[in-house]
Design an enzyme around this catalytic site. Structure first.
Site, short mmCIF file in Angstrom:
data_model
loop_
_atom_site.label_atom_id
_atom_site.label_comp_id
_atom_site.label_asym_id
_atom_site.label_seq_id
_atom_site.Cartn_x
_atom_site.Cartn_y
_atom_site.Cartn_z
N THR A 90 0.81 -1.22 0.00
CA THR A 90 0.00 0.00 0.00
C THR A 90 0.85 1.27 0.00
O THR A 90 0.50 2.26 -0.64
CB THR A 90 -0.94 -0.02 1.22
OG1 THR A 90 -1.89 -1.06 1.02
CG2 THR A 90 -1.67 1.29 1.41
N THR A 147 1.51 -4.46 4.19
CA THR A 147 1.34 -4.81 5.60
C THR A 147 0.71 -6.19 5.79
O THR A 147 0.79 -6.76 6.88
CB THR A 147 0.46 -3.76 6.31
OG1 THR A 147 -0.81 -3.72 5.65
CG2 THR A 147 1.12 -2.40 6.30
N ASP A 148 0.08 -6.73 4.74
CA ASP A 148 -0.63 -8.00 4.90
C ASP A 148 0.29 -9.13 5.40
O ASP A 148 -0.13 -9.99 6.16
CB ASP A 148 -1.28 -8.42 3.58
CG ASP A 148 -2.46 -7.52 3.20
OD1 ASP A 148 -2.82 -6.65 4.02
OD2 ASP A 148 -3.00 -7.69 2.10
N1 ASP Z 1 -3.24 -3.72 2.77
C1 ASP Z 1 -1.95 -4.03 2.35
C2 ASP Z 1 -0.90 -3.02 2.73
O1 ASP Z 1 -1.13 -2.42 3.73
C3 ASP Z 1 -1.82 -4.46 0.95
C4 ASP Z 1 -0.57 -5.25 0.86
O2 ASP Z 1 -0.21 -5.92 1.81
O3 ASP Z 1 0.08 -5.18 -0.17
O4 ASP Z 1 0.11 -2.79 2.14
#
Ligand code: ASP
Length: 334
Positions: free
Chosen positions: A20, A97-98
């Site tokens: 993200t 973050t995933d």
């Molecule tokens: N929601 C995720 C992020 O915070 C998407 C990912 O992991 O690419 O980056």
């Protein structure tokens, strides 16, 4: 005397993996964001970063966190070991973050260097009001430049908190305070631009990586009245298994025969699905209790959550550890 602010800091290598923090609008009819930005774009968007000393930049991947794989993280660990041996002073890794908690822990297992390694990301993409990526990146660079962060292995800096890779978990799907270390708390904070560490860490030696063979390890979670059907034939597909058990290490009684047979064929690690606390060793004695399962040959995952236990088991299997070495490694890391 040279004022502290003018003392050149160590060279920090910023490595971008996507996520993200690096996502921006696509031209597709559906709108939405996808990873597009480079490490140079991320750094350029942070006011004040140019005053932080020498930065080097590397685009390692440009993908969502969900696409990262163990092989890519192992290759990244190799790169960190190489650069740190040749004098790079610190590392910042930006990613989705995933899977951030898993990348952080796997790198922590494989990284041998003393230079700080700090992982960060963002919950709000750069097109949103109040995007958190720039502040997280700045705090991460400051932490990676700090002598206080040396020899601590891999850290995560998010929302001005400093966490140990060993403890961190993603605990919210959208909040900008999406990370926590349940059971221990952050090991420090970034305050007035300075990382302040409240605790030191008992760092374990890296798991030697010859990575001679792949290892398939999955997590199976207990649920109320679960049939345990996923355990059937598991040894044909898996090199190892992690059980995310109820509470302090408990499974339905109907699972126990199958688990005992599986544990005779492949390493089976017992963890708690609760998210914090430890698997017990000798408190409960009913069928399917921790005492029973450990007696059936399951390995105690201790305080490691199921996802981290899986990564430790993968790293050990890829390093060709035998059953005794695997049990000893789990015991030593708890
Ligand atoms: N929601 C995720 C992020 O915070 C998407 C990912 O992991 O690419 O980056």
């Amino acid at each position: 005397m040279v004022p502290t602010s003018q003392v050149p800091g160590p060279t920090v290598l910023v490595i971008s993996l996507g996520g993200t923090i690096a996502m921006t609008s696509t031209s597709g009819a559906a709108g939405g964001v996808a990873p597009r930005l480079t490490a140079a774009d991320l750094v350029a968007a942070v006011p004040g970063l140019e005053g932080e000393g020498a930065l080097e930049l590397k685009d390692f991947r440009q993908i969502p966190g969900a696409w990262l794989e163990v092989d890519a993280v192992a290759a990244l660990a190799e790169l960190l070991n190489r650069y740190s041996a040749s004098g790079t002073g610190g590392f910042v890794i930006t990613q989705g973050t995933d899977t951030l908690e898993e990348t952080a822990y796997l790198l922590d297992l494989l990284y041998e260097g003393a230079a700080p390694v700090v992982i960060t990301g963002a919950m709000r993409n750069p097109t949103m009001a109040g995007a958190d990526g720039p502040a997280n990146l700045l705090a991460a660079v400051r932490t990676a430049s700090s002598p206080a962060a040396r020899n601590l292995g891999v850290l995560v800096v998010f929302a001005d908190e400093i966490h140990a890779a060993r403890h961190i978990q993603k605990i919210h799907s959208t909040s900008i305070s999406a990370f926590a270390s349940p059971g221990s708390g952050p090991i420090g904070h970034v305050v007035e631009s300075r990382p302040r560490l409240h605790f030191s860490l008992n760092r374990q030696p890296a798991v030697a990586q010859s990575f001679t063979r792949p290892a398939t390890v999955e997590v199976i979670e207990t649920t109320l009245g679960s049939s345990g059907v996923l355990l059937h034939g598991a040894e044909e597909h898996l090199d190892g298994l992690v059980i995310a058990a109820f509470g302090a290490g408990h499974v339905p009684a109907s699972w126990t025969d199958r688990l005992e047979k599986l544990a005779a064929r492949i390493p089976v690690v017992l963890t708690s699905r609760t998210g914090s606390g430890s698997v017990l060793t000798s408190t409960y004695v009913f069928a399917g209790s921790e005492t029973h399962l450990l007696g059936c040959g399951l390995i105690n995952g201790g305080t490691l959550d199921p996802r981290k236990a899986r990564l430790l088991l993968i790293a050990l299997l890829r390093a060709e550890a035998d059953r005794a070495e695997i049990s000893a490694a789990f015991a030593a890391r708890n």
